[in-house]
Design a protein around this motif. Sequence first.
Motif, PDB file in Angstrom:
ATOM      1  N   ASP A  16       0.806  -1.015  -0.038  1.00 40.22           N
ATOM      2  CA  ASP A  16       0.075   0.198   0.348  1.00 40.22           C
ATOM      3  C   ASP A  16       0.854   1.562   0.259  1.00 40.22           C
ATOM      4  N   ILE A  17       2.104   1.506   0.729  1.00 34.67           N
ATOM      5  CA  ILE A  17       3.040   2.704   0.336  1.00 34.67           C
ATOM      6  C   ILE A  17       3.431   2.581  -1.131  1.00 34.67           C
ATOM      7  N   LYS A  36       1.668   2.616  -3.177  1.00 36.07           N
ATOM      8  CA  LYS A  36       0.186   2.749  -4.045  1.00 36.07           C
ATOM      9  C   LYS A  36      -0.077   3.783  -3.784  1.00 36.07           C
ATOM     10  N   ALA A  37       0.012   4.357  -2.138  1.00 36.27           N
ATOM     11  CA  ALA A  37       0.132   5.445  -1.731  1.00 36.27           C
ATOM     12  C   ALA A  37       0.752   6.593  -2.764  1.00 36.27           C
ATOM     13  N   ALA A  38       2.212   6.394  -2.869  1.00 36.19           N
ATOM     14  CA  ALA A  38       3.310   6.918  -3.368  1.00 36.19           C
ATOM     15  C   ALA A  38       2.880   7.612  -4.928  1.00 36.19           C
ATOM     16  N   ARG A  39       2.427   6.573  -5.708  1.00 38.20           N
ATOM     17  CA  ARG A  39       2.104   6.268  -6.572  1.00 38.20           C
ATOM     18  C   ARG A  39       0.372   7.304  -6.981  1.00 38.20           C
ATOM     19  N   VAL A  40      -0.599   6.535  -5.875  1.00 33.09           N
ATOM     20  CA  VAL A  40      -1.454   8.331  -5.884  1.00 33.09           C
ATOM     21  C   VAL A  40      -1.114   9.470  -5.652  1.00 33.09           C
ATOM     22  N   ASP A  41      -0.631   9.960  -4.820  1.00 34.31           N
ATOM     23  CA  ASP A  41       0.372  11.179  -4.790  1.00 34.31           C
ATOM     24  C   ASP A  41       1.424  11.555  -5.616  1.00 34.31           C
ATOM     25  N   GLY A  42       1.829  11.052  -6.712  1.00 37.63           N
ATOM     26  CA  GLY A  42       2.058  10.593  -7.410  1.00 37.63           C
ATOM     27  C   GLY A  42       4.336  11.927  -7.517  1.00 37.63           C
ATOM     28  N   ILE A  43       4.282  10.719  -6.673  1.00 40.23           N
ATOM     29  CA  ILE A  43       5.446  11.090  -6.249  1.00 40.23           C
ATOM     30  C   ILE A  43       6.365   9.718  -7.353  1.00 40.23           C
ATOM     31  N   PRO A  44       7.762   9.934  -7.969  1.00 38.94           N
ATOM     32  CA  PRO A  44       8.455   9.778  -8.570  1.00 38.94           C
ATOM     33  C   PRO A  44       9.238   8.585  -7.899  1.00 38.94           C
ATOM     34  N   LYS A  59      12.047   9.839  -6.045  1.00 46.88           N
ATOM     35  CA  LYS A  59      12.222  10.213  -4.400  1.00 46.88           C
ATOM     36  C   LYS A  59      11.736   9.117  -3.748  1.00 46.88           C
ATOM     37  N   PHE A  91      13.277   9.037  -0.227  1.00 42.01           N
ATOM     38  CA  PHE A  91      12.359   9.605   0.759  1.00 42.01           C
ATOM     39  C   PHE A  91      11.874   8.407   1.841  1.00 42.01           C
ATOM     40  N   ILE A  92      10.629   7.320   1.060  1.00 44.67           N
ATOM     41  CA  ILE A  92      10.325   6.967   1.993  1.00 44.67           C
ATOM     42  C   ILE A  92      11.617   5.208   2.186  1.00 44.67           C
ATOM     43  N   PRO A 141      14.678   4.837   3.881  1.00 45.84           N
ATOM     44  CA  PRO A 141      14.454   5.340   5.559  1.00 45.84           C
ATOM     45  C   PRO A 141      13.250   4.080   6.357  1.00 45.84           C
TER      46      PRO A 141
END
Lengths: 311, 297, 365
Positions: free
Chosen positions: B190-191, B193-201, B204, B208-209, B212
């Motif tokens: 889900d992380i 997926k969430a990053a994709r929905v948020d549009g994070i390349p 990145k 950043f995710i 860490p």
Amino acid sequence: MSDLAVSLPAGTDSIGFEASGPRGPKPRHVFSRRNIFLYGTLIVVALYYLLPLYVMVVTSLKGMPEIRLGNIFSPPLEITFEPWVKAWSSACTGLNCDGLSRGFWNSVRITVPSVILSIAIASVNGYALANWRFKGADTFFVILIVGAFIPYQVMIYPIVIILREIGLYGSLSGLVIVHSIFGMPILTLLFRNYFSSMPDELFRAARVDGAGFWGIYFRIMLPMSLPIFVVAIILQVTGIWNDFLFGVVYTRPDTYPMTVQLNNIVNSVQGVKEYNVNMAATILTGLVPLVVYFVSGKLFVRGIAAGAVKG
Amino acid sequence: MSKSERPNQLFRNLNAKVASIPMVLTALVIFVGGSAWTVLYSFTNSKLLPRLNFVGLDQYYRLWSTPRWLVSIENLLVYGVLSLVFSLVIGFILAALLDQKIRFEDTFRTIFLYPFALSFIVTGLVWQWLLNPEFGIQGVVRGLGWESFSFDPLYNSEIVIYGILIAALWQGTGLIMCLMLAGLRGIDEDIWKAARVDGIPTLKTYLFIIIPMMRPVFITALVIIAAGIVKVYDLVVAQTSGGPGIASEVPAKYVYDYMFFAQNLGQGFAASTMMLLSVVVVIVPWAYLEFGGKKHV
Amino acid sequence: MTRLENASVSIQDLSLNFGAISVLETLNIDVAEGEFIVLLGPSGCGKSTLLNCIAGLLDVSDGRIFIKGKNVTWEEPKNRGIGMVFQSYALYPQMTVEKNLSFGLRVAGIAKDEIAKRIARAAEILQIEPLLQRKPSALSGGQRQRVAIGRALVRDVDVFLFDEPLSNLDAKLRAELRVEIKLLHSKLQNTMIYVTHDQIEAMTLADRIAVMKGGVIQQLDAPQTIYNRPVNRFVAGFLGSPAMNFLDGRLEKNDGNWHFVAEDVRIPLATYAFEKEPVPGAAVFGIRPEHVAFNSGSGWPFTATANVVVVEPMGSDTLVWLKLGNQNFTVRVTSERTPNNADTVSIGFDPMRASLFDAATGARL
């Protein structure tokens, strides 16, 4: 609710939407830039990893004249197994000239009892730590795990003295004991964690049924933990077979394990170097762990992952 | 009629205690006792045989004024820093590439990991051959017409440690890759997926995710690599025997040679005590961070 | 049947196959602006898959998806104008709540004061202002889910997608957050598509429910319609707790009147509204436990006596398990009227409230 939409059966004309436009799967190109980059990188890296193995095999199948003239990457023009035969039976170490076969059999005689002894000790110990905790057990266990990080160089000489005192210095049995000692931290951890993950009810039920320490170990735990034993065997066979330091410290030239023998053949021979024989000998020494690796597949990965997660 | 007595504490759980005797002996006699013995004798002038003839810090003064030891330490530092950085970076990149739901993942993983199954002796010898200036990579490139090409790390004392590094990375990165891959697989889908929905390349997201989040895996990898660095011995023996000259000496080899060839036990003990010290410097902060810190949160 | 012209989300002929396995089959749904649609079904029915297709996290095999009239079938998720809330929250663990909320906006290069404004608004709506500087690990499950909703909120999107957002919470919290989501919807008036396997969530939240099974939408209707007039036996059995009573038997026509016959039970169907002209044959008769009257005289089109097998007191009411003929039958009664085990009791109901299904196809008759 009349203003709400009603689903349409398939094939009905839709109103208000353009008829063309994206439909169905998003076009995917097998040769997209992403795929070219991804697989390209992976293949180049894979070739780099395979290169040494390839060069080893190719070199070992060439004759010396071809090696002197040719290119280490080119396949052999004339395949010869002479180097393999020589590496196995008549290569010289400077002390004797009976090839790697002596080292091979020494390694077998070291590895088999070491694997059995170290796993027997560690599995019973891990079982005691997981299910029969007694006061102070955890303290010793922590010392054991922390001890796994102490460089061997710090402990080799005291062990030389101990082995000399009990008359096992230089013998195969001495080396077997050393391997059992240094295999203990990781194996005990492996077995302790595995037995701890088994349902506690099982252990309690067995105790209610009247089984004791050894009864539960042999009749309940052992039959249920074959996979972890296989992992431990893989870990130990490769680890002990590949050992060099303990072999060179605790054995004598006639009981040297294969790795020490190999190093002596390749590095201490005077005069002309026979690279093809050297490479054949190198492959022969690497063969046992490689076979274990390729046969065991995922279990090997599990073994090193378990071995890696110390502490 | 026997009176029911409270059983002796020592004999409670006797079988478990008997089964733990090897562990107790190993922990106390070998790990604690052996280390203490070595540290103690490092303050003596033992030569061929260990003798309790204390000379204070003499062995250490001599150690730190021996060029061979200084070279060993320098090599260890260069080798250590580079192999840490490269193992982590290469291991992570390979794992990230393998984590892209690719075909033949098992094949690639098998190829990247097989060197890890080999002995350092085998690795050292095969790279000795590949880096042979006459017949190896340098010879082949020159044979192709580039006559001035020079790549002979094993015969050039300036860069010999890099030759060893290449072999060590070839053997060891597969393990780090496996650890990293397991770490990546442990991250909740889900992380992503969430990053994709948020549009994070993707890059990145990793920086950043994901990285860490993989801190524990990186620490484990770091400890494993660090422990391996201090122990490095077989590889050097097989690949260069410490040469050319003393250019590729490492501390572990220094210890062995002084104990078993130079018959200068005191020097060997002092050098091995320094190795112990360096491990303590690495392990103690790590253990404090990993286990000690949690109590205060 | 008309197609909604200003649909917020429109799914047309959507199919998805994984190799030979068909996961979704030619689905069509139009979601109105501001509508709350719940996709309901057992696990493996394809509801989450459908949601992932709408989000653009899965590529479809065929069909089109429109959001706000724009064909987004090939669009990246971030360009679809959607926000998504996940079952496992999917919060970035190393970032504070505020950083979690702002990360997507910062990556998109939105101005700082605009980000601050949006976060302030979301935090106010969700009442998470005091939590902004905390890490996700320092939050309770309910607070985490609120933050996850906040992450969708700050994106300032038209459509909210919820993937079983309450499944990881305990029962009490689930009920609380359910109300909050309902309030949120009435406040924001956004289109929401919500996946769940919990029928209470579906009934309470939805404007319309899409009941799914095997990658096919069985029925798409208002909750009451689905509850009272299920289109097939699966929908009838899936909704309602305790489940609808099903009696196996036959449809027969005697003296010009249709009856449902199961051995010695004869139910007159004069008040039942048939979907289509009935034909004699095997059928299933379904009636909900709360639609059956208990020991209440003879004013019903159908009455019978039955033996009590088990009594389950549930506090507010009591569930009575009976044998009607030789088939199981449950009745829900108020607590005061609880019978004893092995009593013989009389029941009655109006077949108007029942559902009849074809025994072979399961379709409503």
